[in-house]
Design a protein around this motif. Structure first.
Motif, PDB file in Angstrom:
ATOM      1  N   VAL A 105      23.243  -5.837 -46.681  1.00  0.00           N
ATOM      2  CA  VAL A 105      23.313  -5.134 -45.388  1.00  0.00           C
ATOM      3  C   VAL A 105      23.298  -3.637 -45.678  1.00  0.00           C
ATOM      4  CG1 VAL A 105      24.630  -4.779 -43.286  1.00  0.00           C
ATOM      5  CG2 VAL A 105      24.658  -7.029 -44.394  1.00  0.00           C
ATOM      6  N   VAL A 106      22.216  -2.968 -45.305  1.00  0.00           N
ATOM      7  CA  VAL A 106      22.080  -1.543 -45.615  1.00  0.00           C
ATOM      8  C   VAL A 106      21.691  -0.771 -44.359  1.00  0.00           C
ATOM      9  CG1 VAL A 106      21.439  -1.939 -48.020  1.00  0.00           C
ATOM     10  CG2 VAL A 106      19.644  -1.846 -46.286  1.00  0.00           C
ATOM     11  N   ASP A 107      22.074   0.489 -44.331  1.00  0.00           N
ATOM     12  CA  ASP A 107      21.661   1.364 -43.236  1.00  0.00           C
ATOM     13  C   ASP A 107      20.197   1.740 -43.399  1.00  0.00           C
ATOM     14  OD1 ASP A 107      24.203   1.359 -42.169  1.00  0.00           O
ATOM     15  OD2 ASP A 107      24.801   3.240 -43.148  1.00  0.00           O
ATOM     16  N   ARG A 108      19.495   1.844 -42.298  1.00  0.00           N
ATOM     17  CA  ARG A 108      18.121   2.329 -42.355  1.00  0.00           C
ATOM     18  C   ARG A 108      18.108   3.804 -42.746  1.00  0.00           C
ATOM     19  NH1 ARG A 108      15.931  -0.107 -36.561  1.00  0.00           N
ATOM     20  NH2 ARG A 108      15.985  -2.336 -37.143  1.00  0.00           N
ATOM     21  N   ALA A 109      16.985   4.239 -43.273  1.00  0.00           N
ATOM     22  CA  ALA A 109      16.882   5.645 -43.691  1.00  0.00           C
ATOM     23  C   ALA A 109      17.089   6.593 -42.513  1.00  0.00           C
ATOM     24  CB  ALA A 109      15.520   5.887 -44.340  1.00  0.00           C
ATOM     25  N   ASP A 110      16.691   6.154 -41.313  1.00  0.00           N
ATOM     26  CA  ASP A 110      16.821   7.023 -40.138  1.00  0.00           C
ATOM     27  C   ASP A 110      17.999   6.620 -39.244  1.00  0.00           C
ATOM     28  OD1 ASP A 110      15.826   4.604 -39.332  1.00  0.00           O
ATOM     29  OD2 ASP A 110      14.306   5.414 -37.980  1.00  0.00           O
ATOM     30  N   ALA A 111      18.973   5.888 -39.815  1.00  0.00           N
ATOM     31  CA  ALA A 111      20.112   5.406 -39.017  1.00  0.00           C
ATOM     32  C   ALA A 111      20.912   6.584 -38.445  1.00  0.00           C
ATOM     33  CB  ALA A 111      21.008   4.520 -39.878  1.00  0.00           C
ATOM     34  N   GLN A 112      21.293   6.447 -37.187  1.00  0.00           N
ATOM     35  CA  GLN A 112      22.075   7.482 -36.501  1.00  0.00           C
ATOM     36  C   GLN A 112      23.467   6.949 -36.160  1.00  0.00           C
ATOM     37  OE1 GLN A 112      20.864  10.645 -35.928  1.00  0.00           O
ATOM     38  NE2 GLN A 112      19.124   9.938 -37.161  1.00  0.00           N
ATOM     39  N   PRO A 113      24.439   7.823 -35.972  1.00  0.00           N
ATOM     40  CA  PRO A 113      25.770   7.360 -35.559  1.00  0.00           C
ATOM     41  C   PRO A 113      25.709   6.692 -34.186  1.00  0.00           C
ATOM     42  CG  PRO A 113      25.850   9.628 -36.359  1.00  0.00           C
ATOM     43  CD  PRO A 113      24.402   9.281 -36.212  1.00  0.00           C
ATOM     44  N   LEU A 114      26.498   5.659 -34.005  1.00  0.00           N
ATOM     45  CA  LEU A 114      26.567   4.963 -32.722  1.00  0.00           C
ATOM     46  C   LEU A 114      27.301   5.823 -31.689  1.00  0.00           C
ATOM     47  CD1 LEU A 114      26.232   2.317 -31.038  1.00  0.00           C
ATOM     48  CD2 LEU A 114      28.492   1.653 -31.907  1.00  0.00           C
ATOM     49  N   VAL A 168      21.853   1.784 -36.330  1.00  0.00           N
ATOM     50  CA  VAL A 168      22.936   2.775 -36.416  1.00  0.00           C
ATOM     51  C   VAL A 168      23.670   2.591 -37.735  1.00  0.00           C
ATOM     52  CG1 VAL A 168      23.186   2.780 -33.905  1.00  0.00           C
ATOM     53  CG2 VAL A 168      24.687   1.320 -35.285  1.00  0.00           C
ATOM     54  N   THR A 169      24.448   3.581 -38.110  1.00  0.00           N
ATOM     55  CA  THR A 169      25.180   3.483 -39.381  1.00  0.00           C
ATOM     56  C   THR A 169      26.318   2.465 -39.242  1.00  0.00           C
ATOM     57  OG1 THR A 169      26.708   5.272 -38.818  1.00  0.00           O
ATOM     58  CG2 THR A 169      24.660   5.880 -39.953  1.00  0.00           C
TER      59      THR A 169
END
Length: 610
Positions: A346-355, A429-430
């Protein structure tokens, strides 16, 4: 001051990319050593100087013998004072200087700091692994591999640098010095070098293979022992001391047999090298004496050859052990890599933003998840939890209730569909921001083996003591916390609770967990059997606090004890991963379906809800 200067050369917590370490041994070593390459370059240069000085001292020994023979009594210091003074400088100044510099680099810079730099970076990477990663291995085994990999990588790297110059410098210098005396003195040494290299080539790979097997068995043993200690209550409740002994004994027996197999090879190797050393001493000394008897070399050459050969023999034993140790450590590094160098699931996407949570709507769209089995658990589930709505998830064991919550927390990635919070796909999202906006009280509450204060601050790190006391009061924990103490004499908020909170009762742990979530004050709240460990009196006492906690929040509650969630705005009944019923308590009872049967089974028809 000098020590501190060297101790600061490596920053253990230096910024580094949070990425998976390489999965090949060479690249794994390079990944860490390139971060401190200037120190290893310095160690190579210092090692070269140390080896050259050691060889020079043996050359001086032969030279002194020749000078004494060739110089009349009383003339030695007058004629050769400058040469003797230079020998003194080398022995008294240069040799200690470079040896101390070597020790400072190894013991003050590399040993403590490189080891812990490796451990820190590996721990940071493993800490963010998925929940499934930790569920599939022993916690003790994972921890041991984190610890041993740093040690083994450091030891093998330093040993390789030290051994390199000793092998190269001693072998080449000895051949040169022997050739200067008489080329025939080189023959026994050349034959010995060939035999020594052959012995290393034959023995070391076998030691390495057996070392890997021994290290794996050692990790398995550690995991079983820690597993027993972690579950000591279960062990004692079921009176399974004998079975636990047998469980650990099997692993200990396996580890003993694998270690014995490795030690057999080491003993055979040691005997072979010792025999070869004896042959070298006899061959070189015998040849030197014959050459002197023929008038071809001086007495100094005999002293040089004898001293240097004995030094080479002693060094060869050390080199063999060092090489064995290097490959033993490489084996342990490989063993550690099997646990550490594993891709995160389970990894964050490179462009993940805070919820961003403004309303608190939770939407499940065509959600499917099977734990990789291909079918079952949750199939095509659709559910909308409106902002501020309080729903209860109901259903028999295995219906998918806890799995649905785990998916909302993104402890696992979906295999189909998506989950939205206020229109934001949680896959985009992160993870940190997602879980920061969700508060959860679980059925199996485990606390950190730290103080009550530290456990509470997990909910809100900046909380004041007044905030903590207010949360304890609302969770009805203010009555017992001031009375707590531990073996170290700490009291109240500073008392430590033991591993997983074992020093507290189930109800006490649950109330601390509720206080922690009260402090977190997240807009989305999950209650997974939140009051299951509480007796009826305590449950009734904190029910008002839970009602207050739920105000203004989107709530998802799981409970097998249906009376605890019957007052929810809506009940969603799951069976085999699908929603089979939805409505209020009264509507579902009137419907006469699965919920009504579960209610009838639990209450016998005698318990109602106003």
């Amino acid at each position: 001051m000098l020590f501190q200067r060297f101790e600061r050369l490596i920053d253990v917590f230096r910024p580094a990319p949070d990425q998976m370490p390489p999965r090949s041994v060479l690249r794994f070593y390079i990944h860490y050593l390139r971060q401190v390459w200037p120190l290893f370059a310095a160690l190579l240069l210092v090692g070269l100087a140390v080896a050259l000085i050691e060889v020079a001292l043996f050359s001086f020994l032969g030279r002194i013998v020749d000078l004494v023979q060739a110089t009349p009594t009383g003339e030695l210091f007058r004629r050769h004072g400058a040469e003797l003074a230079w020998m003194t400088v080398v022995a008294l100044v240069l040799r200690p200087l470079f040896n101390v510099l070597h020790d400072l680099l190894v013991h003050q810079s590399i040993t403590p700091s490189l080891t812990n730099l490796i451990r820190w970076q590996n721990h940071r990477y493993v800490l963010k692994q998925s929940l499934g990663f930790f569920q599939n291995d022993f916690a003790g085994r994972i921890a041991q591999r984190i610890m041993q990999t740093g040690n083994s990588l450091r030891d093998s790297s330093v040993q390789a640098v030290d051994a390199l110059w000793h092998v190269v410098i001693y072998a080449l210098s000895s051949l040169v010095l022997f050739a200067e005396a008489d080329w025939r003195l080189m023959l026994p040494l050349m034959a010995w070098i060939a035999g020594y290299v052959a012995a290393i080539a034959w023995f070391v790979p076998r030691v390495k293979l057996r070392s890997i097997a021994s290290s794996d068995a050692r990790s398995q043993l550690m995991g079983r022992i820690v597993d027993g200690y972690t579950n000591i209550t279960t062990l004692k409740l079921f009176a399974h001391t004998r079975e636990e002994e047998d469980y650990a004994r099997a692993a200990l027996d396996e580890q003993t047999r694998r270690t014995q197999a490795m030690e057999r090879v080491i003993t055979t190797m040691d005997a072979t090298v010792t025999t070869m050393g004896g042959l070298l001493i006899v061959g070189t000394c015998g040849l030197a004496l014959w050459l002197w008897d023929q008038g071809l070399i001086s007495v100094g050459a005999i002293a040089l050859a004898t001293g240097l050969v004995i030094r080479i023999i002693n060094m060869s034993g050390w080199i063999m052990w060092v090489v064995t140790g290097i490959f033993d450590n490489i084996g342990q590094v490989q063993d550690g890599m099997q646990t550490i160098s594993v891709p995160r699931q389970v990894v964050d996407r490179a462009d993940a933003q805070p919820l961003r949570v403004e309303r608190g709507e939770v939407r499940f769209e065509e959600v499917s998840f099977h734990y990789g089995k291909g079918s079952g658990v949750i199939e095509g589930l659709d559910l909308v939890v409106r902002p501020g709505e309080k729903i209860g998830l109901v259903g028999p064991s295995g219906a998918g209730k806890s799995t649905l919550v785990n998916l909302l927390l993104r402890l696992y990635d979906l295999e189909g569909g998506r989950i939205l919070i206020d229109g934001q796909d949680i896959a985009g999202v992160t993870q940190e921001s997602l879980r920061a906006r969700i508060g959860m009280v679980t059925q199996d509450t485990s606390l950190l083996h730290r103080s009550i204060r530290d456990n509470l601050l997990y909910g809100h790190p900046g909380a004041s003591d007044a905030d903590l006391q207010d949360a304890l009061r609302k969770a009805r924990a203010d009555g017992f916390v001031p009375q707590l103490s531990d073996a170290s004499g700490r009291h109240g908020l500073d008392a430590h609770v033991g591993e997983r909170g074992v020093k507290l009762s189930g109800g006490q742990r649950q109330r601390i967990a509720i206080a922690r979530v009260l402090l977190k004050d997240a807009p989305i709240l999950i209650l997974d059997e939140a009051t299951s460990a509480l007796d009826s009196e305590v449950e009734a006492a904190i029910q008002e606090s839970l009602e207050s906690l739920m105000q203004g929040k989107t709530v998802i509650a799981i409970a097998h004890r249906l009376s605890t969630i019957a007052r929810m705005d809506r009940l969603v009944v799951l069976d085999h991963g699908r929603i089979v019923e939805s409505g209020t308590h009264a509507e579902l009872l009137a419907h006469g379906g699965l919920y009504a049967r579960l209610w009838q089974h639990q209450t016998g028809g005698f318990v109602g809800v106003e």
